[in-house]
Design an enzyme around this catalytic site. Structure first.
Site, PDB file in Angstrom:
ATOM      1  N   ASP A 165     -25.180 -41.584  90.850  1.00  0.00           N
ATOM      2  CA  ASP A 165     -23.886 -41.304  90.706  1.00  0.00           C
ATOM      3  C   ASP A 165     -23.238 -42.264  90.996  1.00  0.00           C
ATOM      4  O   ASP A 165     -22.175 -42.544  91.972  1.00  0.00           O
ATOM      5  CB  ASP A 165     -23.337 -40.036  91.476  1.00  0.00           C
ATOM      6  CG  ASP A 165     -21.872 -39.552  91.133  1.00  0.00           C
ATOM      7  OD1 ASP A 165     -21.633 -39.826  90.410  1.00  0.00           O
ATOM      8  OD2 ASP A 165     -21.243 -38.815  92.154  1.00  0.00           O
ATOM      9  N   ASP A 193     -26.474 -49.478 101.058  1.00  0.00           N
ATOM     10  CA  ASP A 193     -26.850 -49.834  99.814  1.00  0.00           C
ATOM     11  C   ASP A 193     -28.126 -49.124  99.399  1.00  0.00           C
ATOM     12  O   ASP A 193     -29.003 -48.859  99.965  1.00  0.00           O
ATOM     13  CB  ASP A 193     -27.225 -51.445  99.699  1.00  0.00           C
ATOM     14  CG  ASP A 193     -27.498 -51.762  98.223  1.00  0.00           C
ATOM     15  OD1 ASP A 193     -27.033 -51.865  97.540  1.00  0.00           O
ATOM     16  OD2 ASP A 193     -28.848 -51.991  97.943  1.00  0.00           O
ATOM     17  N   ALA A 194     -27.841 -48.346  98.173  1.00  0.00           N
ATOM     18  CA  ALA A 194     -28.918 -47.496  97.832  1.00  0.00           C
ATOM     19  C   ALA A 194     -30.245 -47.993  97.462  1.00  0.00           C
ATOM     20  O   ALA A 194     -31.166 -47.611  97.853  1.00  0.00           O
ATOM     21  CB  ALA A 194     -28.434 -46.516  96.588  1.00  0.00           C
ATOM     22  N   ASP A 222     -24.049 -43.664 100.107  1.00  0.00           N
ATOM     23  CA  ASP A 222     -22.958 -44.638  99.527  1.00  0.00           C
ATOM     24  C   ASP A 222     -22.890 -45.888 100.391  1.00  0.00           C
ATOM     25  O   ASP A 222     -22.837 -45.776 101.390  1.00  0.00           O
ATOM     26  CB  ASP A 222     -21.702 -43.705  99.245  1.00  0.00           C
ATOM     27  CG  ASP A 222     -20.627 -44.153  98.392  1.00  0.00           C
ATOM     28  OD1 ASP A 222     -20.644 -43.646  97.262  1.00  0.00           O
ATOM     29  OD2 ASP A 222     -20.142 -45.357  98.623  1.00  0.00           O
ATOM     30  N   GLU A 228     -17.471 -39.431  96.806  1.00  0.00           N
ATOM     31  CA  GLU A 228     -16.579 -38.649  96.916  1.00  0.00           C
ATOM     32  C   GLU A 228     -16.877 -36.912  97.463  1.00  0.00           C
ATOM     33  O   GLU A 228     -16.333 -36.189  97.987  1.00  0.00           O
ATOM     34  CB  GLU A 228     -15.682 -38.369  95.563  1.00  0.00           C
ATOM     35  CG  GLU A 228     -16.479 -37.464  94.501  1.00  0.00           C
ATOM     36  CD  GLU A 228     -15.795 -37.198  93.486  1.00  0.00           C
ATOM     37  OE1 GLU A 228     -14.813 -36.506  93.128  1.00  0.00           O
ATOM     38  OE2 GLU A 228     -15.906 -38.288  92.561  1.00  0.00           O
TER      39      GLU A 228
END
Length: 341
Positions: A185, A167-168, A136, A116
């Site tokens: 997060d 993908d982190a 993200d 976000e």
């Protein structure tokens, strides 16, 4: 998709009734619609909805954005309220600023998740930060938030922000650079969701820790941390980080839209310094862009967030569970991936 009829017109449900505990229900009063989230099998959280702004299903999760009377715009992923316009500053200030204030000179930040944009917004308020990488996995969520969450427009357009859709875990494994701060997060670990593997001991030990600079700080959201909810995942994540880092600090604050206290955890191999209330306030004034003040966090508040109540504090001290892929704990609910299976 089901439908409800309000004032003679059909409104699509966000998801199938009872699949995620999300439903828009007709009301007998002037408010028209109610959003319902199933917190537990016998506990539901309900608030009024004035408009449905967006619903959809990405490759990874159910997505909804609604306008709510008490909370403003509300972002919902996989049936769980992720962020509410009215009080998101509580969550994001607590997630970001303690770690950066405890670090002597944070210059680069990696955010896992944060689609976000609010976590990036808060990190970019630190004048010492030259680069924020926000990674993200869900492009649809990021694109929608970038378009519709006006409070984060400046952050999304900052020259210091490097936005990565990946993908982190894969991104951190592929990168060679290291970071002063890494922030988790991520969405809550729900069964079938995309994130639970990023709360495991192996991930922290083999992926996160090697990507931290000497003296670097890792901080993650840890889920509900209330009297009745801290044992879902918060205590386990805390204990898991104790297996990987020498110094681990849990803290929590009440977030109204989450209907509970929420927990965060900082971890490092360097001791966290003892900072007085006045020193914290001084660091906030010196280090942050003062174009707008922090709305929640100051020295006294930070001290208060770290004073966990006796019941939760004792439970964390006694926790033995270590979070692994094989022994994962989940908050109530199910991810879109599991529903499709």
């Amino acid at each position: 998709m089901g439908e409800v009829h309000v004032n003679g017109s059909a409104t699509k449900l966000i998801s199938k009734p009872n699949s995620n505990g999300i439903a828009l229900q007709p009301s007998n009063n002037h408010r028209g619609l109610w959003f319902e989230e199933e917190i537990e099998e016998d506990l539901r959280w309900v608030f009024s909805v004035s408009r449905v702004l967006h619903t959809g299903v990405s490759e990874f999760q159910d997505i909804a954005l609604v306008e709510s009377g008490p909370f403003g715009k509300v972002l919902i992923l996989d049936g769980k309220l992720q962020s509410a316009e009215a009080d998101e500053f509580v969550y994001h200030e607590c997630l970001v600023h303690p770690a950066l204030l405890y670090h002597p000179n944070p210059r680069n930040v990696f955010i896992m998740g944060g689609g976000e944009g609010s976590t990036a917004r808060e990190a970019l308020r630190h004048k010492s930060v030259t680069k924020v990488v926000m990674c993200d996995i869900d492009k649809e969520v990021v694109d929608f938030c970038r378009a519709h969450l006006t409070m984060n427009h400046e952050a999304f357009h900052s020259s210091r922000l490097d936005l990565v859709i990946n993908d982190a875990r894969a991104e951190l494994e592929e990168r060679e650079d290291k970071f002063d701060i890494i922030i988790g997060d991520l969405a809550d670990p729900v069964e079938g969701g995309p994130c639970y593997k990023l709360y495991t001991q192996s991930f922290y030990e083999l992926v996160v820790k090697p990507r931290l600079n000497a003296g670097g700080v890792f901080v993650t959201q840890g889920g509900p941390a209330g009297i009745l909810t801290h044992s879902e995942v918060y205590s386990s994540i805390f204990n898991t980080l104790r297996q990987v880092f020498k110094y681990v600090v849990p803290y929590a604050a009440h977030v109204p839209s989450y209907s509970d206290s929420w927990g965060w955890i900082m971890a490092s191999d360097k001791p966290f310094p003892q900072i007085t209330v006045s020193e914290t306030d001084s660091r906030i004034k010196q280090r942050l862009d003062q174009s707008s003040e922090l709305r929640f966090l100051d020295g006294e508040t930070l001290r208060a967030t770290m004073a966990l109540n006796k019941h939760v504090r004792q439970a964390l001290a006694k926790e033995k569970h270590v979070y692994t892929e094989e022994s994962a704990r989940f908050v109530h609910g199910h991810g879109a991936a599991q529903q499709a299976a």
